[in-house]
Design a protein around this motif. Structure first.
Motif, PDB file in Angstrom:
ATOM      1  N   VAL A 163      -8.094 -21.273 -37.094  1.00 18.17           N
ATOM      2  CA  VAL A 163      -7.131 -21.176 -36.016  1.00 18.17           C
ATOM      3  C   VAL A 163      -7.603 -21.932 -35.016  1.00 18.17           C
ATOM      4  CG1 VAL A 163      -6.272 -19.830 -34.141  1.00 18.17           C
ATOM      5  CG2 VAL A 163      -6.605 -18.734 -36.370  1.00 18.17           C
ATOM      6  N   LEU A 164      -6.689 -22.827 -34.381  1.00 17.72           N
ATOM      7  CA  LEU A 164      -6.949 -23.622 -33.455  1.00 17.72           C
ATOM      8  C   LEU A 164      -7.477 -23.125 -32.097  1.00 17.72           C
ATOM      9  CD1 LEU A 164      -5.514 -27.033 -32.504  1.00 17.72           C
ATOM     10  CD2 LEU A 164      -5.237 -25.387 -30.657  1.00 17.72           C
TER      11      LEU A 164
ATOM     12  N   GLY B  79     -10.565 -22.999 -22.244  1.00 15.05           N
ATOM     13  CA  GLY B  79     -10.017 -23.124 -20.833  1.00 15.05           C
ATOM     14  C   GLY B  79      -9.751 -21.595 -20.387  1.00 15.05           C
ATOM     15  N   HIS B  80      -9.219 -21.498 -19.108  1.00 12.90           N
ATOM     16  CA  HIS B  80      -8.904 -20.243 -18.603  1.00 12.90           C
ATOM     17  C   HIS B  80      -7.289 -19.862 -19.005  1.00 12.90           C
ATOM     18  CE1 HIS B  80      -7.903 -17.075 -15.626  1.00 12.90           C
ATOM     19  NE2 HIS B  80      -9.220 -16.789 -15.504  1.00 12.90           N
ATOM     20  N   PRO B  81      -6.877 -19.021 -19.349  1.00 15.53           N
ATOM     21  CA  PRO B  81      -5.560 -18.815 -20.051  1.00 15.53           C
ATOM     22  C   PRO B  81      -4.649 -18.983 -18.760  1.00 15.53           C
ATOM     23  CG  PRO B  81      -6.659 -16.619 -19.891  1.00 15.53           C
ATOM     24  CD  PRO B  81      -7.533 -17.849 -19.526  1.00 15.53           C
ATOM     25  N   VAL B  82      -4.678 -18.947 -17.430  1.00 15.54           N
ATOM     26  CA  VAL B  82      -3.730 -19.113 -16.674  1.00 15.54           C
ATOM     27  C   VAL B  82      -3.839 -20.515 -15.864  1.00 15.54           C
ATOM     28  CG1 VAL B  82      -3.712 -16.722 -15.909  1.00 15.54           C
ATOM     29  CG2 VAL B  82      -5.207 -18.340 -14.654  1.00 15.54           C
ATOM     30  N   ALA B  83      -4.771 -21.392 -16.362  1.00 18.55           N
ATOM     31  CA  ALA B  83      -4.799 -22.846 -16.029  1.00 18.55           C
ATOM     32  C   ALA B  83      -3.881 -23.653 -16.371  1.00 18.55           C
ATOM     33  CB  ALA B  83      -5.970 -23.355 -16.403  1.00 18.55           C
ATOM     34  N   PRO B  84      -3.141 -24.364 -15.330  1.00 16.21           N
ATOM     35  CA  PRO B  84      -1.746 -24.885 -15.892  1.00 16.21           C
ATOM     36  C   PRO B  84      -1.633 -25.838 -17.246  1.00 16.21           C
ATOM     37  CG  PRO B  84      -2.162 -25.052 -13.389  1.00 16.21           C
ATOM     38  CD  PRO B  84      -3.369 -24.518 -13.942  1.00 16.21           C
ATOM     39  N   LEU B  85      -2.789 -26.716 -17.234  1.00 18.67           N
ATOM     40  CA  LEU B  85      -3.001 -27.444 -18.538  1.00 18.67           C
ATOM     41  C   LEU B  85      -3.195 -26.884 -19.623  1.00 18.67           C
ATOM     42  CD1 LEU B  85      -4.280 -30.718 -16.822  1.00 18.67           C
ATOM     43  CD2 LEU B  85      -1.827 -30.192 -17.277  1.00 18.67           C
ATOM     44  N   VAL B  86      -4.176 -25.700 -19.790  1.00 13.03           N
ATOM     45  CA  VAL B  86      -4.217 -24.770 -20.670  1.00 13.03           C
ATOM     46  C   VAL B  86      -2.977 -24.153 -21.158  1.00 13.03           C
ATOM     47  CG1 VAL B  86      -5.260 -22.856 -21.562  1.00 13.03           C
ATOM     48  CG2 VAL B  86      -6.615 -24.234 -20.118  1.00 13.03           C
ATOM     49  N   ARG B  87      -2.001 -23.626 -20.159  1.00 12.56           N
ATOM     50  CA  ARG B  87      -0.745 -23.285 -20.722  1.00 12.56           C
ATOM     51  C   ARG B  87       0.173 -24.258 -21.211  1.00 12.56           C
ATOM     52  NH1 ARG B  87       1.957 -21.366 -15.943  1.00 12.56           N
ATOM     53  NH2 ARG B  87       0.160 -22.033 -14.666  1.00 12.56           N
ATOM     54  N   LEU B  88       0.094 -25.584 -20.766  1.00 10.90           N
ATOM     55  CA  LEU B  88       0.755 -26.614 -21.237  1.00 10.90           C
ATOM     56  C   LEU B  88       0.357 -26.947 -22.936  1.00 10.90           C
ATOM     57  CD1 LEU B  88       2.759 -29.264 -21.345  1.00 10.90           C
ATOM     58  CD2 LEU B  88       0.593 -30.512 -20.259  1.00 10.90           C
TER      59      LEU B  88
ATOM     60  N   GLU C 142       5.529 -24.580 -29.376  1.00 12.02           N
ATOM     61  CA  GLU C 142       6.634 -25.195 -30.098  1.00 12.02           C
ATOM     62  C   GLU C 142       6.737 -25.776 -31.447  1.00 12.02           C
ATOM     63  OE1 GLU C 142       9.602 -26.460 -28.636  1.00 12.02           O
ATOM     64  OE2 GLU C 142       9.377 -26.107 -26.543  1.00 12.02           O
ATOM     65  N   LYS C 143       5.317 -26.229 -31.922  1.00  8.58           N
ATOM     66  CA  LYS C 143       4.947 -26.473 -33.094  1.00  8.58           C
ATOM     67  C   LYS C 143       4.595 -25.324 -34.108  1.00  8.58           C
ATOM     68  CE  LYS C 143       5.059 -30.017 -34.050  1.00  8.58           C
ATOM     69  NZ  LYS C 143       6.424 -30.655 -34.753  1.00  8.58           N
ATOM     70  N   GLU C 144       4.480 -24.333 -33.742  1.00  3.51           N
ATOM     71  CA  GLU C 144       4.146 -23.008 -34.475  1.00  3.51           C
ATOM     72  C   GLU C 144       2.869 -23.127 -35.172  1.00  3.51           C
ATOM     73  OE1 GLU C 144       7.229 -22.903 -37.380  1.00  3.51           O
ATOM     74  OE2 GLU C 144       9.048 -22.562 -35.935  1.00  3.51           O
ATOM     75  N   ILE C 145       2.082 -23.534 -34.232  1.00  2.00           N
ATOM     76  CA  ILE C 145       0.536 -23.655 -34.519  1.00  2.00           C
ATOM     77  C   ILE C 145      -0.330 -22.515 -33.935  1.00  2.00           C
ATOM     78  CG2 ILE C 145      -1.593 -25.014 -34.075  1.00  2.00           C
ATOM     79  CD1 ILE C 145       0.108 -27.420 -33.073  1.00  2.00           C
ATOM     80  N   PRO C 146      -1.077 -21.708 -34.930  1.00  2.00           N
ATOM     81  CA  PRO C 146      -1.813 -20.524 -34.305  1.00  2.00           C
ATOM     82  C   PRO C 146      -2.730 -20.793 -33.416  1.00  2.00           C
ATOM     83  CG  PRO C 146      -1.162 -20.254 -36.835  1.00  2.00           C
ATOM     84  CD  PRO C 146      -0.810 -21.892 -36.490  1.00  2.00           C
ATOM     85  N   TYR C 147      -3.241 -20.173 -32.435  1.00  4.34           N
ATOM     86  CA  TYR C 147      -4.138 -20.670 -31.769  1.00  4.34           C
ATOM     87  C   TYR C 147      -4.752 -19.382 -31.149  1.00  4.34           C
ATOM     88  CZ  TYR C 147      -1.377 -19.774 -27.601  1.00  4.34           C
ATOM     89  OH  TYR C 147      -0.430 -19.291 -26.696  1.00  4.34           O
ATOM     90  N   GLU C 148      -6.190 -19.616 -30.643  1.00  2.47           N
ATOM     91  CA  GLU C 148      -6.667 -18.677 -29.604  1.00  2.47           C
ATOM     92  C   GLU C 148      -7.209 -19.404 -28.516  1.00  2.47           C
ATOM     93  OE1 GLU C 148     -10.690 -17.131 -30.638  1.00  2.47           O
ATOM     94  OE2 GLU C 148     -10.364 -17.902 -32.661  1.00  2.47           O
ATOM     95  N   VAL C 149      -7.164 -18.668 -27.359  1.00  2.00           N
ATOM     96  CA  VAL C 149      -7.819 -19.198 -26.016  1.00  2.00           C
ATOM     97  C   VAL C 149      -9.342 -18.762 -25.792  1.00  2.00           C
ATOM     98  CG1 VAL C 149      -7.793 -19.326 -23.597  1.00  2.00           C
ATOM     99  CG2 VAL C 149      -5.603 -19.369 -24.884  1.00  2.00           C
ATOM    100  N   VAL C 150     -10.108 -19.615 -25.907  1.00  2.00           N
ATOM    101  CA  VAL C 150     -11.463 -19.277 -25.900  1.00  2.00           C
ATOM    102  C   VAL C 150     -11.964 -19.134 -24.183  1.00  2.00           C
ATOM    103  CG1 VAL C 150     -13.873 -19.767 -26.268  1.00  2.00           C
ATOM    104  CG2 VAL C 150     -12.228 -20.212 -27.842  1.00  2.00           C
TER     105      VAL C 150
ATOM    106  N   TYR D 155     -10.138 -28.269 -23.554  1.00  2.00           N
ATOM    107  CA  TYR D 155     -10.491 -28.780 -24.696  1.00  2.00           C
ATOM    108  C   TYR D 155     -10.270 -28.175 -25.910  1.00  2.00           C
ATOM    109  CZ  TYR D 155     -15.146 -26.945 -25.912  1.00  2.00           C
ATOM    110  OH  TYR D 155     -16.177 -25.990 -26.252  1.00  2.00           O
ATOM    111  N   ILE D 156      -9.738 -28.684 -26.861  1.00  2.00           N
ATOM    112  CA  ILE D 156      -9.351 -27.980 -28.249  1.00  2.00           C
ATOM    113  C   ILE D 156     -10.521 -28.421 -29.391  1.00  2.00           C
ATOM    114  CG2 ILE D 156      -7.112 -27.871 -27.728  1.00  2.00           C
ATOM    115  CD1 ILE D 156      -6.828 -30.126 -30.172  1.00  2.00           C
ATOM    116  N   GLU D 157     -10.611 -27.263 -30.157  1.00  2.00           N
ATOM    117  CA  GLU D 157     -11.321 -27.399 -31.582  1.00  2.00           C
ATOM    118  C   GLU D 157     -10.141 -27.171 -32.646  1.00  2.00           C
ATOM    119  OE1 GLU D 157     -15.269 -25.528 -32.342  1.00  2.00           O
ATOM    120  OE2 GLU D 157     -14.623 -24.513 -30.579  1.00  2.00           O
ATOM    121  N   ASP D 158     -10.106 -28.297 -33.515  1.00  2.00           N
ATOM    122  CA  ASP D 158      -9.197 -28.056 -34.688  1.00  2.00           C
ATOM    123  C   ASP D 158      -9.806 -28.411 -35.855  1.00  2.00           C
ATOM    124  OD1 ASP D 158      -6.948 -27.779 -36.150  1.00  2.00           O
ATOM    125  OD2 ASP D 158      -6.099 -29.910 -35.736  1.00  2.00           O
TER     126      ASP D 158
END
Length: 212
Positions: free
Chosen positions: A2-3, A7-16, A23-31, A56-59
């Motif tokens: 899972v991607l 980041g903090h889940p309420v941070a604006p760019l995390v939410r972006l 939109e892209k139906e990508i499963p993810y989790e917020v660390v 930042y992301i880990e894929d």
């Protein structure tokens, strides 16, 4: 795998980034990163994001930072699923997208970010807003949105007749300005108001507008 969005889940760019995942139906989790405790400034975090900013992301084994770069990557890496054509392929359409994305970054983001910083971030830090700067940011933003209204009077979205990332890039900070801070920037701008309604009611944004 899972991607992972760090980041903090309420941070604006995390939410972006989360919105684009939806939109892209990508499963993810917020660390979760405790930004108000300065966790994003620690050596452990800066090993992966050297500027100490979220997200930042880990894929799988791929690490990427800078939210707009992440969004572009997600659209191309997961091209065949979810919402299509968020970054157009045709060279001229792609150029118009990049033009619109540059407009967001140069003519919207600095002023919306400035308002958020003065009215929200400073409040969290126990500091008063500099109202002279608030007025300057708001004056500049209003002038830019007058141009937006002209552009959007000729087309449905900033890059043409279809939604792209350039439109979605506006979501978190426009929501702060319009909905959280309540500035009347949609008044007397019918084309901006119509465009804002179209992008802000997208199910992907509604799913993450409060928290990723």
């Amino acid at each position: 795998m899972v991607l992972k969005i760090h980041g903090h889940p309420v941070a604006p760019l995390v939410r972006l980034v989360a919105e684009v995942c939806k939109e892209k139906e990508i499963p993810y989790e917020v660390v979760n990163v405790a930004v108000y405790k300065g966790e994003h400034k620690t050596p452990a975090f800066k090993q992966f994001q050297p500027f100490g900013q979220v997200p930042y992301i880990e894929d799988d084994d791929f690490i990427l930072y800078e939210a707009r770069a992440i969004c572009r990557y997600l659209v191309k890496q997961y091209e065949s699923q979810g919402t299509l054509w968020l970054v157009p392929k045709d060279p001229r359409s792609e150029a118009l997208f990049e033009q619109a994305a540059s407009v967001e970054y140069s003519n919207f983001y600095p002023f919306a970010l400035g308002l958020a910083t003065e009215k929200i971030i400073k409040k969290h830090r126990g500091l008063p807003a500099d109202e002279a700067r608030v007025n300057e940011y708001l004056e500049n933003l209003n002038a830019k949105l007058d141009v937006y209204d002209d552009i959007l009077g000729k087309q449905s979205y900033l890059a043409g007749q279809s939604v792209t990332l350039a439109d979605l890039f506006h979501l978190p900070y426009a929501a702060i300005v319009i909905e959280e801070l309540g500035y009347p920037v949609l008044e007397n701008r019918p084309n901006v108001a119509r465009w804002w309604k179209a992008i802000s009611t997208r199910p992907a944004w509604q799913a993450v507008k409060v928290s990723a």
